[in-house]
Design an enzyme around this catalytic site. Structure first.
Site, PDB file in Angstrom:
ATOM      1  N   ASN A 151       0.805  -1.236   0.000  1.00 30.02           N
ATOM      2  CA  ASN A 151       0.000   0.000   0.000  1.00 30.02           C
ATOM      3  C   ASN A 151       0.831   1.276   0.000  1.00 30.02           C
ATOM      4  O   ASN A 151       0.352   2.329  -0.414  1.00 30.02           O
ATOM      5  CB  ASN A 151      -0.989  -0.003   1.168  1.00 30.02           C
ATOM      6  CG  ASN A 151      -0.317   0.057   2.507  1.00 30.02           C
ATOM      7  OD1 ASN A 151       0.774  -0.469   2.684  1.00 30.02           O
ATOM      8  ND2 ASN A 151      -0.949   0.696   3.464  1.00 30.02           N
ATOM      9  N   GLY A 226       2.484  -5.157   7.561  1.00 26.16           N
ATOM     10  CA  GLY A 226       1.516  -5.980   6.844  1.00 26.16           C
ATOM     11  C   GLY A 226       0.393  -6.390   7.775  1.00 26.16           C
ATOM     12  O   GLY A 226       0.093  -5.693   8.754  1.00 26.16           O
ATOM     13  N   SER A 227      -0.173  -7.554   7.494  1.00 24.97           N
ATOM     14  CA  SER A 227      -1.361  -7.950   8.253  1.00 24.97           C
ATOM     15  C   SER A 227      -0.973  -8.553   9.605  1.00 24.97           C
ATOM     16  O   SER A 227       0.147  -9.009   9.816  1.00 24.97           O
ATOM     17  CB  SER A 227      -2.169  -8.969   7.450  1.00 24.97           C
ATOM     18  OG  SER A 227      -1.459 -10.189   7.406  1.00 24.97           O
ATOM     19  N   VAL A 230       0.030 -12.462   9.476  1.00 24.37           N
ATOM     20  CA  VAL A 230       1.406 -12.715   9.033  1.00 24.37           C
ATOM     21  C   VAL A 230       2.379 -12.177  10.083  1.00 24.37           C
ATOM     22  O   VAL A 230       3.383 -12.820  10.413  1.00 24.37           O
ATOM     23  CB  VAL A 230       1.662 -12.079   7.642  1.00 24.37           C
ATOM     24  CG1 VAL A 230       3.113 -12.270   7.220  1.00 24.37           C
ATOM     25  CG2 VAL A 230       0.726 -12.675   6.597  1.00 24.37           C
ATOM     26  N   GLY A 231       2.067 -11.018  10.638  1.00 22.02           N
ATOM     27  CA  GLY A 231       2.948 -10.394  11.629  1.00 22.02           C
ATOM     28  C   GLY A 231       3.175 -11.293  12.845  1.00 22.02           C
ATOM     29  O   GLY A 231       4.295 -11.384  13.361  1.00 22.02           O
ATOM     30  N   GLU A 248       4.582  -3.546  12.147  1.00 26.58           N
ATOM     31  CA  GLU A 248       3.512  -2.565  11.995  1.00 26.58           C
ATOM     32  C   GLU A 248       2.367  -3.272  11.298  1.00 26.58           C
ATOM     33  O   GLU A 248       2.520  -3.731  10.164  1.00 26.58           O
ATOM     34  CB  GLU A 248       3.980  -1.360  11.159  1.00 26.58           C
ATOM     35  CG  GLU A 248       4.972  -0.472  11.878  1.00 26.58           C
ATOM     36  CD  GLU A 248       4.438   0.096  13.176  1.00 26.58           C
ATOM     37  OE1 GLU A 248       3.204   0.192  13.350  1.00 26.58           O
ATOM     38  OE2 GLU A 248       5.268   0.447  14.032  1.00 26.58           O
ATOM     39  N   CYS A 282      -3.036   1.784   6.714  1.00 28.54           N
ATOM     40  CA  CYS A 282      -3.290   1.206   8.038  1.00 28.54           C
ATOM     41  C   CYS A 282      -3.690   2.307   9.015  1.00 28.54           C
ATOM     42  O   CYS A 282      -4.218   2.031  10.079  1.00 28.54           O
ATOM     43  CB  CYS A 282      -2.096   0.408   8.534  1.00 28.54           C
ATOM     44  SG  CYS A 282      -0.603   1.365   8.628  1.00 28.54           S
ATOM     45  N   GLU A 460       9.171   3.064  14.436  1.00 27.79           N
ATOM     46  CA  GLU A 460       9.832   3.359  13.173  1.00 27.79           C
ATOM     47  C   GLU A 460      10.010   4.870  13.031  1.00 27.79           C
ATOM     48  O   GLU A 460       9.355   5.653  13.701  1.00 27.79           O
ATOM     49  CB  GLU A 460       8.962   2.895  11.999  1.00 27.79           C
ATOM     50  CG  GLU A 460       8.747   1.413  11.944  1.00 27.79           C
ATOM     51  CD  GLU A 460       8.161   0.999  10.606  1.00 27.79           C
ATOM     52  OE1 GLU A 460       8.916   0.501   9.768  1.00 27.79           O
ATOM     53  OE2 GLU A 460       6.952   1.193  10.393  1.00 27.79           O
TER      54      GLU A 460
HETATM   55  C1  UN1 Z   1       0.348   7.495   6.487  1.00 29.61           C
HETATM   56  O1  UN1 Z   1      -0.792   7.457   6.958  1.00 29.61           O
HETATM   57  O2  UN1 Z   1       0.818   8.537   6.009  1.00 29.61           O
HETATM   58  O3  UN1 Z   1       0.859   0.830   5.970  1.00 29.61           O
HETATM   59  C2  UN1 Z   1       1.261   6.350   6.493  1.00 29.61           C
HETATM   60  C3  UN1 Z   1       0.395   1.904   6.339  1.00 29.61           C
HETATM   61  C4  UN1 Z   1       1.181   2.686   7.356  1.00 29.61           C
HETATM   62  C5  UN1 Z   1       1.651   3.963   6.825  1.00 29.61           C
HETATM   63  C6  UN1 Z   1       0.644   5.049   6.875  1.00 29.61           C
HETATM   64  N1  UN1 Z   1       2.292   1.884   7.814  1.00 29.61           N
HETATM   65  O4  UN1 Z   1      -0.647   2.328   5.876  1.00 29.61           O
END
Ligand code: UN1
Length: 479
Positions: A151, A226-227, A230-231, A248, A282, A460
């Site tokens: 994404n 990721g999901s 899987v995480g 994340e 996310c 991060e």
């Molecule tokens: C954002 O909202 O600018 O996978 C970043 C994702 C997040 C990053 C979002 N780790 O959507």
């Protein structure tokens, strides 16, 4: 149509392997964006061996060397943001403006960590024992495995790889299967910028590649986005051999709208947070928790705007919402719309199938009103342009609903009350809070991450990135 790119892995500074797996354009699935190789444990072995061999040289280089490479790569990527952003949009499906914007963000991340390479520092303290000094150093750790999602196919590889490299580590990346070409473009630019061979390797492929990275004895740490399912496996695999791990995962991010909110502003914040980037963030706002007094006006105004969103080919300048990345993602959205409706939710915008001239994975942006916090639509991540509204009587109820899920990534509130805004910042169970801002859309120079089921391990990005990508050594000395 544009020519199909023949992709390969990057192992020890060389392009390796021939493309066999199609990466399709979700806006028009007749177009094959790239042919990707299908790697496995053998390629991971070679990539980790190359990264291990390159480690001493890279870790021991002057920080200026590392800084210069990242800075040059940032400049190149910024210069090519239109072309790379276009590739991103063709491969992932977000709009061209979003694709170019994400590419520019990746370039800025490279430049930010070019600076951080020079600012890495420890501390110097007096010991409790007279005449003794204590110093802390931050040192490179080793080989990092980075498993990245589709994404944000360039920003996330950049925000994991840049700190890893800046602080002297070497890297093996496994990009998401839907977006290998965009990740490859980043890796190619870093090599063009002068990265020594073996310092950064790319192994393209499915879950087998990720598993081989997680299980490899010479991979010192794994960073995964990721999901949740899987995480959990990544964490278990890494913990079993005591490797560092940073995860994340999903969100079910709440946006609270209180009675005192400016209506237009609240509607625009919800529209952005819930629907832009096709809701595939996310950090997207998927639960809109609305106070009684503004509820009906908010739902009516938002429904009108959602219904007016222009869904179409990511490259069409009129498009506001591109397609889902894949057929499976599109079907997940429609499945949850059905689930919500069967649980008693009222579809007030969207909900229907979209037919466009070109075959693509389009989803009608959908708003579902009158939902209850216990419904599945309010507890499970959809990852599409679908949001639901929940009516509450006051701020305390709103906060309880906001906090009442498994996830805790980003949480927002729209209000003019300083008292409620400040209280929310302290009591929201989330890693990031947003006051009068969308839950999605974050800066790169500050920590990113969540709590509960959303994240695991050190933060991060920004100054926090050094915690995961360096080893703190404590040294005592007496004169
Ligand atoms: C954002 O909202 O600018 O996978 C970043 C994702 C997040 C990053 C979002 N780790 O959507």
């Amino acid at each position: 149509m544009t020519a199909t790119i023949e992709l390969s892995h990057w192992i020890n500074g060389e392009r390796r392997g021939a493309g066999t797996v199609e990466s399709l354009n979700p806006s028009d699935t007749r177009e094959v964006v790239a042919l990707a190789p299908e790697g496995g444990a053998a390629e991971v072995d070679e990539a980790v061996a190359a990264a291990s061999a390159a480690f001493d040289g890279w870790a021991g280089a002057s920080p200026e060397v590392r800084s210069d490479v990242l800075d040059r790569a940032g400049t190149l990527l910024m210069e090519r943001r239109e072309a790379v952003g276009r590739l991103l949009s063709r491969e992932e499906g977000k709009t061209l403006a979003e694709g170019i914007g994400e590419t520019a963000r990746a370039a800025r991340i490279l430049k930010y960590f070019a600076g951080e390479a020079l600012r890495l520092h420890g501390q110097n303290l007096a010991s409790t024992r007279p005449g003794v000094e204590v110093q802390t150093y931050r040192q490179p750790v080793g080989v990092f495995g980075l498993i990245t999602p589709w994404n944000f196919p360039i920003a996330i590889p950049a925000w994991k790889a840049a700190p890893a490299l800046a602080f002297g580590n070497t890297v093996v990346i496994k990009p998401a299967s839907h977006t290998p070409a965009t990740a490859e473009a980043l890796v190619a630019i870093l090599h063009e910028a002068g990265l020594p061979k073996g310092v950064l390797n790319l192994v393209i492929g499915g879950g087998r590649v990720g598993q081989a990275i997680v299980d490899h004895k010479d991979v010192a740490g794994v960073s995964f986005t990721g999901s949740q399912g899987v995480g959990a496996g990544v964490a278990a695999g890494a913990a079993a051999r005591q490797a560092r791990v940073q995860l994340e995962m999903g969100g079910k991010n709440p946006l609270i709208v209180l009675d005192d909110a400016d209506l237009d502003r609240a509607v625009n914040i919800a529209l952005d947070g819930s629907f832009f980037a096709t809701g595939q963030r996310c950090t997207a706002s998927s639960r809109l928790i609305v106070q009684d007094g503004i509820h009906d006006r908010f739902v009516a105004a938002l429904a009108e705007k959602v219904a007016a969103l222009r869904v179409g080919n990511a490259l069409d300048p009129d498009t506001q919402v591109g397609p889902a990345v894949s057929e499976a993602q599109r079907e997940t959205s429609y499945r949850y719309i059905d689930i919500a409706a069967s649980e008693g939710g009222r579809v007030v915008a969207g909900g229907g199938r979209l037919n466009r001239q070109a075959p693509g994975w389009y989803v009608e942006p959908t708003l579902i009103a009158d939902t209850d916090p216990a419904m599945r639509i309010n507890n499970e991540e959809v990852f599409g342009p679908v949001a639901s509204t929940i009516r509450v009587k006051d701020y305390e109820e709103a906060l309880a609903v906001a906090n009442g899920v498994e996830f805790g990534l980003s949480a927002g509130i729209v209000t003019q009350s300083l008292k409620h805004a400040r209280d929310f910042q302290r009591r929201a169970k989330a890693g990031m809070t947003m006051v009068n801002l969308a839950t999605a859309g974050v800066d790169y120079h500050v920590p990113f991450g969540g709590t509960k089921a959303s994240s695991y391990g050190p933060r991060e990005q920004g100054f926090a990135a050094a915690d995961f990508f360096t080893l703190t050594k404590t040294s005592y000395s007496a004169g």
